[in-house]
Scaffold this active site. Structure first.
Site, PDB file in Angstrom:
ATOM      1  N   CYS A   1       0.818  -1.209   0.000  1.00  0.00           N
ATOM      2  CA  CYS A   1       0.000   0.000   0.000  1.00  0.00           C
ATOM      3  C   CYS A   1       0.854   1.262   0.000  1.00  0.00           C
ATOM      4  O   CYS A   1       0.506   2.266  -0.626  1.00  0.00           O
ATOM      5  CB  CYS A   1      -0.938   0.000   1.197  1.00  0.00           C
ATOM      6  SG  CYS A   1      -0.062  -0.181   2.763  1.00  0.00           S
TER       7      CYS A   1
ATOM      8  N   HIS B   1      -2.040   0.954   7.512  1.00  0.00           N
ATOM      9  CA  HIS B   1      -2.406   0.869   6.103  1.00  0.00           C
ATOM     10  C   HIS B   1      -2.343   2.240   5.431  1.00  0.00           C
ATOM     11  O   HIS B   1      -2.978   3.181   5.881  1.00  0.00           O
ATOM     12  CB  HIS B   1      -3.821   0.283   5.992  1.00  0.00           C
ATOM     13  CG  HIS B   1      -4.273   0.035   4.587  1.00  0.00           C
ATOM     14  ND1 HIS B   1      -3.494  -0.618   3.655  1.00  0.00           N
ATOM     15  CD2 HIS B   1      -5.426   0.345   3.945  1.00  0.00           C
ATOM     16  CE1 HIS B   1      -4.154  -0.696   2.509  1.00  0.00           C
ATOM     17  NE2 HIS B   1      -5.328  -0.115   2.655  1.00  0.00           N
TER      18      HIS B   1
ATOM     19  N   ASN C   1      -8.534   3.542  -1.901  1.00  0.00           N
ATOM     20  CA  ASN C   1      -7.903   2.347  -1.350  1.00  0.00           C
ATOM     21  C   ASN C   1      -7.274   1.548  -2.484  1.00  0.00           C
ATOM     22  O   ASN C   1      -7.463   1.872  -3.665  1.00  0.00           O
ATOM     23  CB  ASN C   1      -8.958   1.519  -0.607  1.00  0.00           C
ATOM     24  CG  ASN C   1      -8.344   0.611   0.436  1.00  0.00           C
ATOM     25  OD1 ASN C   1      -7.128   0.423   0.491  1.00  0.00           O
ATOM     26  ND2 ASN C   1      -9.180   0.023   1.265  1.00  0.00           N
TER      27      ASN C   1
END
Ligand SMILES: *[C@@H]1O[C@H](CO)[C@@H](O)[C@H](O)[C@H]1NC(C)=O
Ligand SMILES: *[C@@H]1O[C@H](CO)[C@@H](O)[C@H](O)[C@H]1NC(C)=O
Ligand SMILES: *[C@@H]1O[C@H](CO)[C@@H](O)[C@H](O)[C@H]1NC(C)=O
Length: 334
Positions: free
Chosen positions: A130, A275, A301
């Site tokens: 990520c 994250h 995301n």
């Protein structure tokens, strides 16, 4: 007799519920192309049904946001921990000498989702990358904003080459920008495509090629002061999408719509995050009979377009929900 009848009804209800559960499980497997080995089938089904009960309860009680099944519904906690991957460094106090000249007031809404400088939503797959996706999204936008030409850049280069971060083991987008600065730029996506998401992928060595560099980093920094939603809004207006980092609670894996919030996600320690995502806008919902007007961030995301609102989610703005206002950063390109 009465007792017997009641007993029969309970048995009947359980049987009907079991049949419903079977049906739900089979539909889920079909929809998400799940094919489990016989020895894993039962535990997968149990994971799924546990989420099913959570979703039913949440959607009965919570008007602010809705839950639904996603491809994560039958996964173990361990598997779900793989699709995060922010490992933030401890920050030094800074003097903010790179701050932009900010406008006096910020717009009521910003939404970069349809901006041509934003590349399509991606899926990090089975890899804690990520941080690389977040670093690249901001670089792509920054370069395109400057030149007017959309550009797609390589996350895989950062995953394979940047030893200051840990590839699929996690990283920090500001370190990734420093790496690109030191190395002499970021390569195009076409020259170095993403392969780390495959479940059987094994890491490969760096294949950096300066001839395929499309963007060079000029400067970068955290937004300052933090956490401060108003400050983040002004940076968003001046620079475009801003990478940030959040704490992920299990409920986020089954986010479907609405403004995400969870009292358990208001945490005192700014380092309690795992994250990296990208803030691409903000707004405020209209008040309804059951809910007050709610300020929110629009967040990108990297769990594919099948998750959330075509890959995006809304989250409560102004209360540092899940630490989202603690880690926003911006980058300038050459
Ligand atoms: C991973 O598995 C897929 C499907 O089984 C196969 O096609 C592919 O070659 C494998 N990749 C590697 C790197 O082993
Ligand atoms: C990036 O920097 C390198 C090394 O300084 C330079 O050769 C190259 O032209 C630059 N490329 C871009 C796209 O700015
Ligand atoms: C946020 O930053 C602005 C501008 O620096 C400042 O005026 C405001 O008081 C800050 N808000 C909070 C809650 O710290």
């Amino acid at each position: 007799m009465k007792f017997y009848l009641a007993f029969l009804l309970v048995i009947l209800a359980v049987a009907v519920a079991d049949k419903d559960d079977d049906f739900l499980w089979k539909s889920f497997k079909l929809e998400h192309g799940k094919n489990h080995s016989p020895e894993k089938e039962l535990s997968r089904k149990q994971n799924f049904l546990k989420q099913q009960r959570k979703i039913e309860k949440h959607n009965r009680e919570n008007n602010g946001w809705k839950m639904a099944h996603s491809r994560f519904s039958d996964m173990t906690d361990q598997e779900k921990s793989v699709v995060r991957g922010a490992r933030m460094m401890k920050r030094k106090p800074q003097d903010n000498e790179n701050a932009a000249n900010f406008p006096d007031d910020v717009p009521r809404n910003i939404d970069y989702r349809a901006n041509k400088c934003l590349q399509p939503i991606r899926d990090q797959g089975h890899c804690g990358s990520c941080w690389a996706f977040s670093a690249i999204t901001a670089l792509e936008f920054s370069k395109c904003k400057k030149t007017g030409v959309a550009v797609a850049l390589s996350e895989q280069m950062l995953i394979d080459c940047d030893n200051s971060n840990s590839g699929c083991g996690g990283g920090d987008y500001t370190r990734a920008w420093q790496y690109a600065y030191d190395k002499g730029g970021a390569m195009t996506l076409a020259s170095y495509p993403y392969v780390s998401g495959a479940i059987n992928h094994t890491s490969v060595s760096c294949k950096f090629n300066s001839a395929a560099v499309a963007v060079n980093v000029s400067t970068y920094d955290w937004t300052y002061p933090y956490p401060n939603a108003t400050v983040t809004m002004t940076y968003l207006q001046s620079f475009g999408p801003l990478p940030t980092t959040i704490k992920v609670l299990d409920s986020l894996f089954n986010y479907a719509s609405g403004v995400y919030s969870d009292p358990a996600c208001i945490v005192a320690d700014e380092n309690d995050v795992d994250h990296a995502v990208v803030i691409v806008g903000y707004g405020t919902t209209a008040a309804t009979a059951t809910a007050p007007a709610t300020p929110y961030w629009i967040v990108r995301n990297t769990w594919g377009t099948g998750w959330g609102l075509s890959g995006y989610f809304f989250i409560r703005r102004g209360v540092n929900m899940c630490n989202i206002e603690s880690w926003t950063a911006y980058v300038r390109v050459v």
